[in-house]
Design a protein around this motif. Structure first.
Motif, short mmCIF file in Angstrom:
data_model
loop_
_atom_site.label_atom_id
_atom_site.label_comp_id
_atom_site.label_asym_id
_atom_site.label_seq_id
_atom_site.Cartn_x
_atom_site.Cartn_y
_atom_site.Cartn_z
N SER A 82 0.80 -1.27 0.11
CA SER A 82 -0.03 -0.14 -0.05
C SER A 82 0.73 1.43 -0.03
CB SER A 82 -0.99 0.05 1.07
OG SER A 82 -0.05 -0.05 2.37
N GLN A 83 2.00 0.98 0.61
CA GLN A 83 3.05 2.18 0.55
C GLN A 83 4.49 1.91 0.28
OE1 GLN A 83 1.82 5.55 3.12
NE2 GLN A 83 3.70 5.29 4.36
N VAL A 84 5.19 2.55 -0.31
CA VAL A 84 6.42 2.29 -0.56
C VAL A 84 7.44 3.41 -0.42
CG1 VAL A 84 8.17 1.33 -2.14
CG2 VAL A 84 6.21 0.32 -2.22
N PRO A 85 8.17 3.55 0.99
CA PRO A 85 9.06 4.66 1.28
C PRO A 85 10.49 4.26 0.43
CG PRO A 85 8.82 3.26 3.03
CD PRO A 85 8.22 2.67 2.09
N VAL A 86 11.07 5.34 -0.12
CA VAL A 86 12.47 5.09 -0.80
C VAL A 86 13.11 6.47 -0.69
CG1 VAL A 86 11.35 5.55 -3.12
CG2 VAL A 86 13.54 4.15 -2.57
N PHE A 87 14.49 6.12 -0.64
CA PHE A 87 15.27 7.66 -0.87
C PHE A 87 15.61 8.03 -2.18
CE2 PHE A 87 15.99 8.35 3.52
CZ PHE A 87 16.25 7.08 4.07
N GLU A 88 15.59 9.40 -2.50
CA GLU A 88 16.05 9.73 -3.67
C GLU A 88 17.12 9.23 -4.18
OE1 GLU A 88 16.74 14.06 -3.76
OE2 GLU A 88 15.91 14.21 -5.78
N GLU A 89 17.11 8.90 -5.60
CA GLU A 89 18.30 8.17 -6.42
C GLU A 89 18.16 6.80 -6.18
OE1 GLU A 89 21.63 10.23 -6.26
OE2 GLU A 89 20.93 12.47 -6.92
N ALA A 90 17.36 6.29 -5.46
CA ALA A 90 17.16 4.74 -5.10
C ALA A 90 16.59 4.14 -6.19
CB ALA A 90 17.00 4.38 -3.74
N PRO A 91 16.76 2.87 -6.54
CA PRO A 91 15.94 2.00 -7.44
C PRO A 91 14.70 1.72 -6.66
CG PRO A 91 17.37 0.55 -6.62
CD PRO A 91 17.66 1.99 -5.99
N SER A 94 3.82 -16.05 -16.98
CA SER A 94 3.95 -17.40 -15.76
C SER A 94 3.78 -16.95 -14.41
CB SER A 94 5.39 -18.29 -16.23
OG SER A 94 6.40 -17.40 -15.62
N GLN A 95 4.24 -15.81 -14.06
CA GLN A 95 3.98 -15.41 -12.69
C GLN A 95 2.88 -14.52 -12.48
OE1 GLN A 95 7.60 -14.11 -10.88
NE2 GLN A 95 8.74 -15.88 -11.46
N THR A 96 2.15 -14.39 -13.58
CA THR A 96 0.86 -13.23 -13.77
C THR A 96 1.17 -11.88 -13.02
OG1 THR A 96 -0.18 -14.40 -11.77
CG2 THR A 96 -0.94 -15.18 -14.05
N SER A 97 2.39 -11.38 -13.39
CA SER A 97 2.72 -10.06 -12.76
C SER A 97 3.13 -9.00 -13.99
CB SER A 97 4.01 -10.26 -11.97
OG SER A 97 4.99 -10.67 -12.73
N PHE A 98 3.10 -7.92 -13.40
CA PHE A 98 3.22 -6.58 -14.21
C PHE A 98 4.01 -5.64 -13.30
CE2 PHE A 98 3.42 -4.67 -18.23
CZ PHE A 98 2.61 -3.57 -17.95
N HIS A 99 5.24 -5.80 -12.78
CA HIS A 99 5.73 -4.90 -11.91
C HIS A 99 6.40 -3.80 -12.53
CE1 HIS A 99 5.00 -8.29 -9.15
NE2 HIS A 99 6.15 -8.72 -9.28
N LEU A 100 6.30 -2.62 -11.64
CA LEU A 100 6.81 -1.55 -12.29
C LEU A 100 8.11 -0.88 -11.47
CD1 LEU A 100 5.94 1.48 -14.01
CD2 LEU A 100 5.02 2.11 -11.56
N ARG A 101 9.17 -0.64 -12.51
CA ARG A 101 10.42 -0.52 -11.87
C ARG A 101 11.03 1.18 -12.53
NH1 ARG A 101 10.98 -5.60 -14.05
NH2 ARG A 101 10.91 -7.32 -12.57
N LYS A 102 11.85 1.68 -11.54
CA LYS A 102 12.51 2.54 -11.87
C LYS A 102 14.03 2.69 -11.29
CE LYS A 102 12.30 7.94 -12.55
NZ LYS A 102 11.80 9.09 -12.70
N PRO A 103 15.12 2.90 -12.16
CA PRO A 103 16.31 2.70 -11.57
C PRO A 103 16.96 3.76 -10.53
CG PRO A 103 16.34 3.20 -13.98
CD PRO A 103 14.99 3.05 -13.64
N SER A 104 16.34 4.83 -10.88
CA SER A 104 16.71 6.01 -9.85
C SER A 104 15.51 7.13 -9.58
CB SER A 104 17.89 6.72 -10.44
OG SER A 104 18.39 7.69 -9.75
N VAL A 105 14.89 7.04 -8.58
CA VAL A 105 13.82 7.87 -8.41
C VAL A 105 14.03 9.22 -8.06
CG1 VAL A 105 12.19 5.88 -7.76
CG2 VAL A 105 13.32 6.95 -5.99
#
Lengths: 113, 113
Positions: A9-18, A70-81
């Protein structure tokens, strides 16, 4: 009927982290998959979509997602936020063309300095 | 280019009162939708329309009515508002081309006391 699960529901991350935002769907037939982003006090806008073809899809603002049947997934990614990526992200699925999308419950991405 | 415009943006009602939310789009789109957004529940489809003069029920239609008398307008009505209808309402439209992209309004925040 199809459904979408966004476990975080919530993902905290630091700037420039993936970052990776997870999305799993359930459907017995072929699907179309979408990620939408909602900035504070705004409507949703399309980030990227998978209709067919290459399973790695690139979207706006440096985001990408990978369709894994096969894993019925659609994950979203960004290398550096960036701080400006702070928003709520919704995964959505459609099996009946584009007329009816089913949305997940959303993941709030919180980027801090 | 205005896109999708919702009015009003904010409204406070007392239980039992009625009101209508107006959605207007200037993109000549065939399909229009009304969603409600509640914390932890994502977006849920209330009603939708696949063309002028047509309407159909979505996931959570009870307590709402809709009309699509003109292609560019999609009205959402609450005949007798209830506190459970306190929510943020989003209108969206979809072209009939094979893009799958929904265009959203900025939302209407409704509070029912």
């Amino acid at each position: 009927a199809q459904s979408v699960t966004q476990l975080d529901s919530q993902v905290p991350v630091f700037e420039e982290a993936p970052v990776e935002l997870r999305c799993n769907y359930s459907s017995s037939v072929s699907v179309y998959l979408f990620w939408y982003v909602q900035y504070p006090n705004q409507g949703l806008q399309l980030l990227l979509k998978y209709l067919s073809g290459s399973t790695l899809v690139k979207g706006i603002n440096g985001f990408e997602a990978e369709f894994n049947k096969s894993q019925t997934s659609f994950h979203l990614r960004k290398p550096s936020v960036h701080i400006s990526d702070t928003a709520e992200y919704f995964c959505a699925v459609s099996v009946t063309g584009f007329q009816k999308l089913v949305f997940g419950t959303g993941t709030r991405l919180l980027v801090s300095p | 280019n205005a896109g999708v415009t919702q009015t009003p943006k904010f409204r406070v009602l007392k239980t039992g009162q009625s009101m209508t939310l107006l959605c207007a789009q200037d993109m000549n789109h065939e399909y229009m939708y009304w969603y409600r957004q509640d914390p932890g529940m994502g977006l849920r489809l209330i009603h939708y329309s696949v063309g002028e003069g047509t309407t159909a029920k979505g996931e959570v239609p009870d307590g709402y009515n809709v009309s699509r008398l003109k292609k560019q307008n999609f009205l959402l009505g609450l005949e007798s508002a209830a506190p459970s209808q306190t929510s943020v309402y989003f209108c969206a439209s979809l072209s009939d081309s094979n893009t799958g992209e929904l265009f959203f309004g900025e939302g209407s925040r409704l509070t029912v006391l």
